[in-house]
Design a protein around this motif. Structure first.
Motif, PDB file in Angstrom:
ATOM      1  N   ALA A 195       0.854  -1.163  -0.009  1.00 48.41           N
ATOM      2  CA  ALA A 195       0.144  -0.020   0.166  1.00 48.41           C
ATOM      3  C   ALA A 195       0.903   1.278  -0.085  1.00 48.41           C
ATOM      4  O   ALA A 195       2.044   1.290   0.824  1.00 48.41           O
ATOM      5  CB  ALA A 195      -0.860  -0.024   1.087  1.00 48.41           C
ATOM      6  N   GLY A 196       0.665   2.112  -0.715  1.00 47.43           N
ATOM      7  CA  GLY A 196       1.334   3.571  -0.953  1.00 47.43           C
ATOM      8  C   GLY A 196       2.605   3.423  -1.889  1.00 47.43           C
ATOM      9  O   GLY A 196       3.047   4.399  -1.992  1.00 47.43           O
ATOM     10  N   PHE A 197       2.718   2.266  -2.582  1.00 46.77           N
ATOM     11  CA  PHE A 197       3.795   2.461  -3.391  1.00 46.77           C
ATOM     12  C   PHE A 197       3.744   3.391  -4.473  1.00 46.77           C
ATOM     13  O   PHE A 197       2.459   3.461  -5.034  1.00 46.77           O
ATOM     14  CB  PHE A 197       3.902   0.882  -3.970  1.00 46.77           C
ATOM     15  CG  PHE A 197       4.925   0.643  -5.018  1.00 46.77           C
ATOM     16  CD1 PHE A 197       6.267   0.600  -4.466  1.00 46.77           C
ATOM     17  CD2 PHE A 197       4.816   0.799  -6.337  1.00 46.77           C
ATOM     18  CE1 PHE A 197       7.411   0.294  -5.475  1.00 46.77           C
ATOM     19  CE2 PHE A 197       5.693   0.583  -7.234  1.00 46.77           C
ATOM     20  CZ  PHE A 197       6.808   0.623  -6.846  1.00 46.77           C
ATOM     21  N   ASP A 198       4.528   3.927  -4.809  1.00 49.76           N
ATOM     22  CA  ASP A 198       4.755   5.101  -5.956  1.00 49.76           C
ATOM     23  C   ASP A 198       5.237   4.476  -7.213  1.00 49.76           C
ATOM     24  O   ASP A 198       6.407   4.548  -7.468  1.00 49.76           O
ATOM     25  CB  ASP A 198       5.537   6.423  -5.366  1.00 49.76           C
ATOM     26  CG  ASP A 198       5.712   7.442  -6.426  1.00 49.76           C
ATOM     27  OD1 ASP A 198       4.829   7.231  -7.468  1.00 49.76           O
ATOM     28  OD2 ASP A 198       6.359   8.404  -6.281  1.00 49.76           O
ATOM     29  N   ARG A 199       4.212   3.916  -7.911  1.00 49.12           N
ATOM     30  CA  ARG A 199       4.623   3.225  -9.104  1.00 49.12           C
ATOM     31  C   ARG A 199       5.209   4.060 -10.042  1.00 49.12           C
ATOM     32  O   ARG A 199       6.278   3.765 -10.618  1.00 49.12           O
ATOM     33  CB  ARG A 199       3.357   2.582  -9.728  1.00 49.12           C
ATOM     34  CG  ARG A 199       3.594   1.795 -10.927  1.00 49.12           C
ATOM     35  CD  ARG A 199       2.447   1.106 -11.498  1.00 49.12           C
ATOM     36  NE  ARG A 199       2.289   0.879 -12.845  1.00 49.12           N
ATOM     37  CZ  ARG A 199       1.469   0.558 -13.715  1.00 49.12           C
ATOM     38  NH1 ARG A 199       0.144   0.407 -13.201  1.00 49.12           N
ATOM     39  NH2 ARG A 199       1.611   0.222 -14.848  1.00 49.12           N
ATOM     40  N   ALA A 200       4.647   5.645 -10.351  1.00 50.62           N
ATOM     41  CA  ALA A 200       5.308   6.537 -11.234  1.00 50.62           C
ATOM     42  C   ALA A 200       6.614   6.649 -10.957  1.00 50.62           C
ATOM     43  O   ALA A 200       7.627   6.821 -11.573  1.00 50.62           O
ATOM     44  CB  ALA A 200       4.199   7.608 -11.295  1.00 50.62           C
ATOM     45  N   GLY A 201       6.997   7.058  -9.523  1.00 49.15           N
ATOM     46  CA  GLY A 201       8.001   7.408  -9.111  1.00 49.15           C
ATOM     47  C   GLY A 201       9.035   6.339  -9.014  1.00 49.15           C
ATOM     48  O   GLY A 201      10.393   6.485  -8.956  1.00 49.15           O
ATOM     49  N   ARG A 202       8.618   5.138  -9.054  1.00 46.24           N
ATOM     50  CA  ARG A 202       9.694   4.035  -8.719  1.00 46.24           C
ATOM     51  C   ARG A 202       9.325   3.002  -9.961  1.00 46.24           C
ATOM     52  O   ARG A 202       9.326   1.765  -9.948  1.00 46.24           O
ATOM     53  CB  ARG A 202       9.360   3.235  -7.490  1.00 46.24           C
ATOM     54  CG  ARG A 202       9.537   4.169  -6.188  1.00 46.24           C
ATOM     55  CD  ARG A 202       9.302   3.695  -5.028  1.00 46.24           C
ATOM     56  NE  ARG A 202      10.352   2.435  -4.592  1.00 46.24           N
ATOM     57  CZ  ARG A 202       9.888   1.658  -3.590  1.00 46.24           C
ATOM     58  NH1 ARG A 202       9.262   1.811  -2.596  1.00 46.24           N
ATOM     59  NH2 ARG A 202      11.110   0.589  -3.228  1.00 46.24           N
ATOM     60  N   GLN A 203       9.286   3.516 -11.184  1.00 43.81           N
ATOM     61  CA  GLN A 203       8.830   2.694 -12.281  1.00 43.81           C
ATOM     62  C   GLN A 203      10.052   1.575 -12.809  1.00 43.81           C
ATOM     63  O   GLN A 203       9.795   0.405 -13.129  1.00 43.81           O
ATOM     64  CB  GLN A 203       8.843   3.493 -13.423  1.00 43.81           C
ATOM     65  CG  GLN A 203       8.320   3.009 -14.883  1.00 43.81           C
ATOM     66  CD  GLN A 203       6.868   2.364 -14.459  1.00 43.81           C
ATOM     67  OE1 GLN A 203       6.619   1.425 -15.196  1.00 43.81           O
ATOM     68  NE2 GLN A 203       6.119   3.164 -13.903  1.00 43.81           N
ATOM     69  N   LYS A 204      11.394   2.068 -12.443  1.00 43.34           N
ATOM     70  CA  LYS A 204      12.338   1.228 -12.849  1.00 43.34           C
ATOM     71  C   LYS A 204      12.399  -0.134 -11.999  1.00 43.34           C
ATOM     72  O   LYS A 204      12.589  -1.214 -12.490  1.00 43.34           O
ATOM     73  CB  LYS A 204      13.667   1.852 -12.735  1.00 43.34           C
ATOM     74  CG  LYS A 204      15.071   0.792 -13.232  1.00 43.34           C
ATOM     75  CD  LYS A 204      16.204   1.604 -13.081  1.00 43.34           C
ATOM     76  CE  LYS A 204      17.379   0.991 -13.371  1.00 43.34           C
ATOM     77  NZ  LYS A 204      18.931   1.452 -13.587  1.00 43.34           N
ATOM     78  N   GLU A 205      12.109   0.110 -10.450  1.00 42.99           N
ATOM     79  CA  GLU A 205      11.902  -1.035  -9.550  1.00 42.99           C
ATOM     80  C   GLU A 205      10.701  -1.935 -10.037  1.00 42.99           C
ATOM     81  O   GLU A 205      10.800  -2.805  -9.845  1.00 42.99           O
ATOM     82  CB  GLU A 205      11.963  -0.326  -8.369  1.00 42.99           C
ATOM     83  CG  GLU A 205      13.132   0.375  -7.666  1.00 42.99           C
ATOM     84  CD  GLU A 205      13.008   0.902  -6.375  1.00 42.99           C
ATOM     85  OE1 GLU A 205      13.101   0.260  -5.394  1.00 42.99           O
ATOM     86  OE2 GLU A 205      12.627   1.968  -6.240  1.00 42.99           O
ATOM     87  N   PHE A 206       9.530  -1.066 -10.437  1.00 44.96           N
ATOM     88  CA  PHE A 206       8.444  -1.729 -10.445  1.00 44.96           C
ATOM     89  C   PHE A 206       8.613  -2.852 -11.749  1.00 44.96           C
ATOM     90  O   PHE A 206       8.305  -3.941 -11.819  1.00 44.96           O
ATOM     91  CB  PHE A 206       7.614  -0.592 -10.855  1.00 44.96           C
ATOM     92  CG  PHE A 206       6.059  -1.421 -11.486  1.00 44.96           C
ATOM     93  CD1 PHE A 206       5.190  -2.288 -10.951  1.00 44.96           C
ATOM     94  CD2 PHE A 206       6.033  -1.330 -13.026  1.00 44.96           C
ATOM     95  CE1 PHE A 206       4.198  -2.656 -11.519  1.00 44.96           C
ATOM     96  CE2 PHE A 206       5.023  -1.957 -13.648  1.00 44.96           C
ATOM     97  CZ  PHE A 206       4.014  -2.466 -12.904  1.00 44.96           C
ATOM     98  N   ARG A 207       9.288  -2.281 -12.806  1.00 44.50           N
ATOM     99  CA  ARG A 207       9.561  -3.124 -13.956  1.00 44.50           C
ATOM    100  C   ARG A 207      10.405  -4.354 -13.896  1.00 44.50           C
ATOM    101  O   ARG A 207      10.388  -5.193 -14.216  1.00 44.50           O
ATOM    102  CB  ARG A 207      10.052  -2.384 -15.327  1.00 44.50           C
ATOM    103  CG  ARG A 207       8.834  -1.297 -15.599  1.00 44.50           C
ATOM    104  CD  ARG A 207       9.690  -0.688 -16.796  1.00 44.50           C
ATOM    105  NE  ARG A 207       9.595  -1.497 -18.175  1.00 44.50           N
ATOM    106  CZ  ARG A 207       8.676  -1.537 -18.937  1.00 44.50           C
ATOM    107  NH1 ARG A 207       7.530  -1.045 -19.160  1.00 44.50           N
ATOM    108  NH2 ARG A 207       8.885  -2.526 -20.111  1.00 44.50           N
TER     109      ARG A 207
END
Length: 233
Positions: free
Chosen positions: A112-124
């Motif tokens: 919860a609260g994960f910033d997908r836009a700000g942490r896009q590289k980690e997300f991918r």
């Protein structure tokens, strides 16, 4: 005004069902009085799922959440609502738990609260750990649960990542009859899986309702290639 009052009274009485179990009349509105889910968590063939509704009917609904997993937002309350309104057995599988990201949401997906836009590289990087076969066995297990409960026809309701999972399920599950795709990320997931969102759109069974958000790609709009492909089937 009288017609509106009569419609409201009918809605308050709850759904009615025909002899075959299909809902009759207006669909009850979705109203969240509280967000306490009424279904149950269980394990099916080694896969954790949340399920709501009673077995014995002919309708089953596969509900797949977004990247935040099987207990994000109101997904379980929505599964409860669909079970009641559609006289269906619903199932929400835990798909993004091998591995989840930083503990996920109840062990699934993103926290919860994960910033997908700000942490896009980690997300991918996290999503690149997945291959289709990891999801396939879990979706299979969810559909086994629906069939065991008597489902002869299965619908899919997916949110973002879940919209892609529903598309894949529609391609492989013979009982699938229709899909609802909310703020879909089909294109993103097919890119990560080295697939084609257009090919997948052409494999969808039955009617498809696209419900994109205002900032989603145009491919999901009335003039988009996803919609055009489904229309051509």
């Amino acid at each position: 005004e009288e017609d509106d009052e009569e419609a409201k009274e009918e809605e308050d009485e709850g759904p009615t069902f025909g002899k075959d179990g299909r809902p009759q009349g207006p669909t009850p509105s979705f109203e969240v009085v509280d967000e306490v889910s009424t279904g149950s968590v269980m394990e099916v063939n080694g896969v954790q799922v949340y399920s709501a509704g009673k077995a014995g009917g002919a309708a089953g609904i596969l509900v797949v959440s977004d990247f935040w997993g099987w207990h994000s937002g109101r997904v379980r309350v929505i599964a409860d609502y669909l079970a009641k309104a559609m006289n269906a057995l619903t199932v929400v599988p835990r798909l993004l738990d091998t591995p989840c990201f930083e503990g996920g949401t109840e062990g699934d997906g993103l926290p919860a609260g994960f910033d997908r836009a700000g942490r896009q590289k980690e997300f991918r990087s996290w999503m690149m750990k997945y291959v289709w076969q990891k999801f396939k066995s879990k979706i299979d297990a969810a559909c086994v649960h629906l069939r065991a409960g008597g489902a002869k026809r299965i619908a899919g309701v997916g949110f973002s990542f879940g919209a892609w999972a529903v598309c894949r399920a529609s391609e492989m599950v013979g009982e699938f009859v229709c899909s609802v795709l909310m703020y879909p990320s089909v294109h993103l997931m097919e890119e990560l899986m080295d697939g084609s969102h257009i090919r997948l759109a052409g494999k969808l069974r039955g009617p498809v309702l696209f419900m994109p958000a205002k900032d989603d790609p145009g491919m999901y709009g009335p003039d988009g290639d996803m919609v055009a492909t489904v229309r051509q089937k």
